[in-house]
Design a protein around this motif. Sequence first.
Motif, PDB file in Angstrom:
ATOM      1  N   SER A   1      45.387  -7.889  93.544  1.00  0.00           N
ATOM      2  CA  SER A   1      45.500  -9.125  92.784  1.00  0.00           C
ATOM      3  C   SER A   1      46.551  -8.885  91.708  1.00  0.00           C
ATOM      4  CB  SER A   1      44.150  -9.462  92.146  1.00  0.00           C
ATOM      5  OG  SER A   1      44.250 -10.572  91.283  1.00  0.00           O
ATOM      6  N   GLY A   2      47.426  -9.870  91.502  1.00  0.00           N
ATOM      7  CA  GLY A   2      48.471  -9.677  90.504  1.00  0.00           C
ATOM      8  C   GLY A   2      48.915 -10.984  89.897  1.00  0.00           C
ATOM      9  N   VAL A   3      49.491 -10.889  88.706  1.00  0.00           N
ATOM     10  CA  VAL A   3      49.989 -12.065  87.995  1.00  0.00           C
ATOM     11  C   VAL A   3      51.361 -11.771  87.415  1.00  0.00           C
ATOM     12  CG1 VAL A   3      47.666 -12.838  87.369  1.00  0.00           C
ATOM     13  CG2 VAL A   3      48.953 -11.405  85.765  1.00  0.00           C
ATOM     14  N   ASP A   4      52.070 -12.842  87.100  1.00  0.00           N
ATOM     15  CA  ASP A   4      53.283 -12.733  86.302  1.00  0.00           C
ATOM     16  C   ASP A   4      52.864 -12.864  84.842  1.00  0.00           C
ATOM     17  OD1 ASP A   4      55.701 -13.145  84.892  1.00  0.00           O
ATOM     18  OD2 ASP A   4      56.668 -13.849  86.724  1.00  0.00           O
ATOM     19  N   TYR A   5      52.916 -11.767  84.128  1.00  0.00           N
ATOM     20  CA  TYR A   5      52.397 -11.676  82.762  1.00  0.00           C
ATOM     21  C   TYR A   5      53.340 -12.305  81.742  1.00  0.00           C
ATOM     22  CZ  TYR A   5      49.564  -9.108  79.236  1.00  0.00           C
ATOM     23  OH  TYR A   5      48.714  -8.739  78.208  1.00  0.00           O
ATOM     24  N   GLY A   6      54.552 -12.676  82.196  1.00  0.00           N
ATOM     25  CA  GLY A   6      55.527 -13.216  81.263  1.00  0.00           C
ATOM     26  C   GLY A   6      56.394 -12.117  80.656  1.00  0.00           C
ATOM     27  N   ASP A   7      57.071 -12.440  79.565  1.00  0.00           N
ATOM     28  CA  ASP A   7      58.017 -11.522  78.929  1.00  0.00           C
ATOM     29  C   ASP A   7      57.482 -10.956  77.627  1.00  0.00           C
ATOM     30  OD1 ASP A   7      59.787 -12.086  80.947  1.00  0.00           O
ATOM     31  OD2 ASP A   7      61.072 -13.403  79.745  1.00  0.00           O
ATOM     32  N   ILE A   8      57.935  -9.741  77.325  1.00  0.00           N
ATOM     33  CA  ILE A   8      57.749  -9.182  75.982  1.00  0.00           C
ATOM     34  C   ILE A   8      58.682  -9.918  75.027  1.00  0.00           C
ATOM     35  CG2 ILE A   8      57.970  -7.110  74.558  1.00  0.00           C
ATOM     36  CD1 ILE A   8      55.730  -6.841  76.595  1.00  0.00           C
ATOM     37  N   ASP A   9      58.206 -10.263  73.854  1.00  0.00           N
ATOM     38  CA  ASP A   9      59.038 -10.948  72.861  1.00  0.00           C
ATOM     39  C   ASP A   9      59.930  -9.938  72.152  1.00  0.00           C
ATOM     40  OD1 ASP A   9      58.053 -13.530  73.329  1.00  0.00           O
ATOM     41  OD2 ASP A   9      56.307 -13.156  72.079  1.00  0.00           O
ATOM     42  N   ILE A  10      61.073  -9.676  72.767  1.00  0.00           N
ATOM     43  CA  ILE A  10      62.000  -8.664  72.238  1.00  0.00           C
ATOM     44  C   ILE A  10      62.723  -9.202  71.003  1.00  0.00           C
ATOM     45  CG2 ILE A  10      62.242  -7.661  74.522  1.00  0.00           C
ATOM     46  CD1 ILE A  10      65.130  -9.599  73.048  1.00  0.00           C
ATOM     47  N   ILE A  11      63.450  -8.316  70.319  1.00  0.00           N
ATOM     48  CA  ILE A  11      64.236  -8.699  69.141  1.00  0.00           C
ATOM     49  C   ILE A  11      65.696  -8.397  69.444  1.00  0.00           C
ATOM     50  CG2 ILE A  11      64.633  -8.308  66.686  1.00  0.00           C
ATOM     51  CD1 ILE A  11      61.691  -7.446  66.495  1.00  0.00           C
ATOM     52  N   PRO A  12      66.509  -9.394  69.768  1.00  0.00           N
ATOM     53  CA  PRO A  12      67.909  -9.139  70.111  1.00  0.00           C
ATOM     54  C   PRO A  12      68.629  -8.369  69.017  1.00  0.00           C
ATOM     55  CG  PRO A  12      67.313 -11.414  70.576  1.00  0.00           C
ATOM     56  CD  PRO A  12      66.171 -10.829  69.807  1.00  0.00           C
ATOM     57  N   GLY A  13      69.355  -7.331  69.428  1.00  0.00           N
ATOM     58  CA  GLY A  13      70.139  -6.554  68.479  1.00  0.00           C
ATOM     59  C   GLY A  13      69.393  -5.447  67.788  1.00  0.00           C
ATOM     60  N   ASN A  14      68.078  -5.366  67.985  1.00  0.00           N
ATOM     61  CA  ASN A  14      67.307  -4.318  67.317  1.00  0.00           C
ATOM     62  C   ASN A  14      66.459  -3.591  68.358  1.00  0.00           C
ATOM     63  OD1 ASN A  14      65.483  -2.769  65.720  1.00  0.00           O
ATOM     64  ND2 ASN A  14      65.860  -4.150  63.987  1.00  0.00           N
ATOM     65  N   VAL A  15      67.005  -2.494  68.870  1.00  0.00           N
ATOM     66  CA  VAL A  15      66.321  -1.778  69.939  1.00  0.00           C
ATOM     67  C   VAL A  15      65.060  -1.085  69.442  1.00  0.00           C
ATOM     68  CG1 VAL A  15      67.707   0.336  69.693  1.00  0.00           C
ATOM     69  CG2 VAL A  15      66.669  -0.210  71.903  1.00  0.00           C
ATOM     70  N   LEU A  16      65.067  -0.572  68.219  1.00  0.00           N
ATOM     71  CA  LEU A  16      63.905   0.171  67.726  1.00  0.00           C
ATOM     72  C   LEU A  16      62.707  -0.751  67.515  1.00  0.00           C
ATOM     73  CD1 LEU A  16      65.620   2.658  65.235  1.00  0.00           C
ATOM     74  CD2 LEU A  16      64.879   3.063  67.593  1.00  0.00           C
ATOM     75  N   ARG A  17      62.935  -1.913  66.930  1.00  0.00           N
ATOM     76  CA  ARG A  17      61.830  -2.858  66.754  1.00  0.00           C
ATOM     77  C   ARG A  17      61.386  -3.436  68.098  1.00  0.00           C
ATOM     78  NH1 ARG A  17      63.004  -7.328  62.594  1.00  0.00           N
ATOM     79  NH2 ARG A  17      60.817  -7.826  63.084  1.00  0.00           N
ATOM     80  N   THR A  18      62.327  -3.552  69.023  1.00  0.00           N
ATOM     81  CA  THR A  18      61.960  -3.990  70.372  1.00  0.00           C
ATOM     82  C   THR A  18      61.055  -2.968  71.043  1.00  0.00           C
ATOM     83  OG1 THR A  18      63.917  -5.388  70.687  1.00  0.00           O
ATOM     84  CG2 THR A  18      62.872  -4.503  72.682  1.00  0.00           C
ATOM     85  N   TYR A  19      61.338  -1.670  70.843  1.00  0.00           N
ATOM     86  CA  TYR A  19      60.445  -0.636  71.383  1.00  0.00           C
ATOM     87  C   TYR A  19      59.026  -0.817  70.848  1.00  0.00           C
ATOM     88  CZ  TYR A  19      64.489   2.076  73.079  1.00  0.00           C
ATOM     89  OH  TYR A  19      65.613   2.505  73.732  1.00  0.00           O
ATOM     90  N   ASP A  20      58.916  -1.109  69.569  1.00  0.00           N
ATOM     91  CA  ASP A  20      57.580  -1.330  68.986  1.00  0.00           C
ATOM     92  C   ASP A  20      56.889  -2.511  69.653  1.00  0.00           C
ATOM     93  OD1 ASP A  20      58.033   0.788  67.251  1.00  0.00           O
ATOM     94  OD2 ASP A  20      58.638  -0.502  65.577  1.00  0.00           O
ATOM     95  N   ARG A  21      57.644  -3.577  69.890  1.00  0.00           N
ATOM     96  CA  ARG A  21      57.079  -4.756  70.558  1.00  0.00           C
ATOM     97  C   ARG A  21      56.630  -4.401  71.977  1.00  0.00           C
ATOM     98  NH1 ARG A  21      58.984  -9.948  68.688  1.00  0.00           N
ATOM     99  NH2 ARG A  21      58.701  -9.953  66.416  1.00  0.00           N
ATOM    100  N   MET A  22      57.413  -3.573  72.650  1.00  0.00           N
ATOM    101  CA  MET A  22      57.081  -3.184  74.020  1.00  0.00           C
ATOM    102  C   MET A  22      55.794  -2.369  74.070  1.00  0.00           C
ATOM    103  SD  MET A  22      60.864  -2.188  75.429  1.00  0.00           S
ATOM    104  CE  MET A  22      60.210  -1.630  76.999  1.00  0.00           C
ATOM    105  N   VAL A  23      55.683  -1.399  73.175  1.00  0.00           N
ATOM    106  CA  VAL A  23      54.463  -0.580  73.136  1.00  0.00           C
ATOM    107  C   VAL A  23      53.252  -1.461  72.845  1.00  0.00           C
ATOM    108  CG1 VAL A  23      53.274   1.283  71.917  1.00  0.00           C
ATOM    109  CG2 VAL A  23      55.696   1.528  72.508  1.00  0.00           C
TER     110      VAL A  23
END
Length: 331
Positions: free
Chosen positions: A80-102
């Motif tokens: 069983s599987g779903v499309d969970y959608g996207d992580i709300d990334i932060i354009p231009g800020n890879v480090l804060r995006t990593y935090d969002r991903m975790v």
Amino acid sequence: MYQPKDASQSPRFTGIRTFMRLENIRTTDNVDFVIVGVPFDTAASNRVGTRYGPQHIRNFSVLLRPYNPEQDIDVFEYCSGVDYGDIDIIPGNVLRTYDRMVEGLTPILEKGVVPIILGGDHSISLGNLRAFHKKYGKMALVHFDSHGDTWDQYYGEKYTHGTPFRRAVEEGLIDTEHSIQVGMRGPLYGPGDIQDARDLGFEVITMSETRKLGQKEVIRRIHERVGTEQPVFVTFDIDFVDPAYAPGTGTPEVAGPTSHEALEYVRALDGLNLVGFDLVEVLPAYDHGEITAALASAVAFEMMTLVALKKRRLSGNKEGTQALPLGAGQQ
């Protein structure tokens, strides 16, 4: 149980675009895998636009069907599987995006659900590995790519799509003794571009070496290197494939595998202790005729199939009939 809409009853061109027309719902209940988008591309060094990769792959994936004839399995008889959608990334800020991903991946992983993550540039793999490390500790990495992505820096920056796996080793996220990189090729800045990965502990099989060894031998070496017990994360850069078959990417390199060979590599990972995947560097603006999206959606489908094969094996049911009741964490 979550599964795609039946295209014989509901035309593929109807409805909101999700991967394979799966339900778009953020749940980890009664699911075995989730599709997650990470539309981040501002750590790229050349062409940008892979932020649109997840939606581009989803758009083409409506043509996928649930039965995989090459692996002889109907994915949704076992998963069983779903499309969970996207992580709300932060354009231009890879480090804060990593935090969002975790933050976004942790509740998925805590339930034992397998994420299939669509990028985005290859910098996102570091965020993925940070999240997986919280659940699994040091992981084996199977890395398909034309570049090793183990540079120390690019333009003086430590966090780019050319550096994620050096950072991952430094952070203790990867067990390099059980990790392998396949497909490296193209002009380099120097011999250190390949040797650096080997010095970090990776086994590296360049594309020229794969041609000499043959695909069966490379697959054997992947299994020998990784083993069957170690949790495995698979990262697949679409530029692993020759640009004749995947032109829609940021840093294409000629003389790579065909689309058929690429799919065979993914299929051959069955039997490893696979716990997560990412598929990165799909760039729609350069994707003539959507052939890159066609391949990328097929690669993601093979990743889903690997989850189903593992589920079937653990259920003890190999005859194609209904398996044990589905539930999160039955991996």
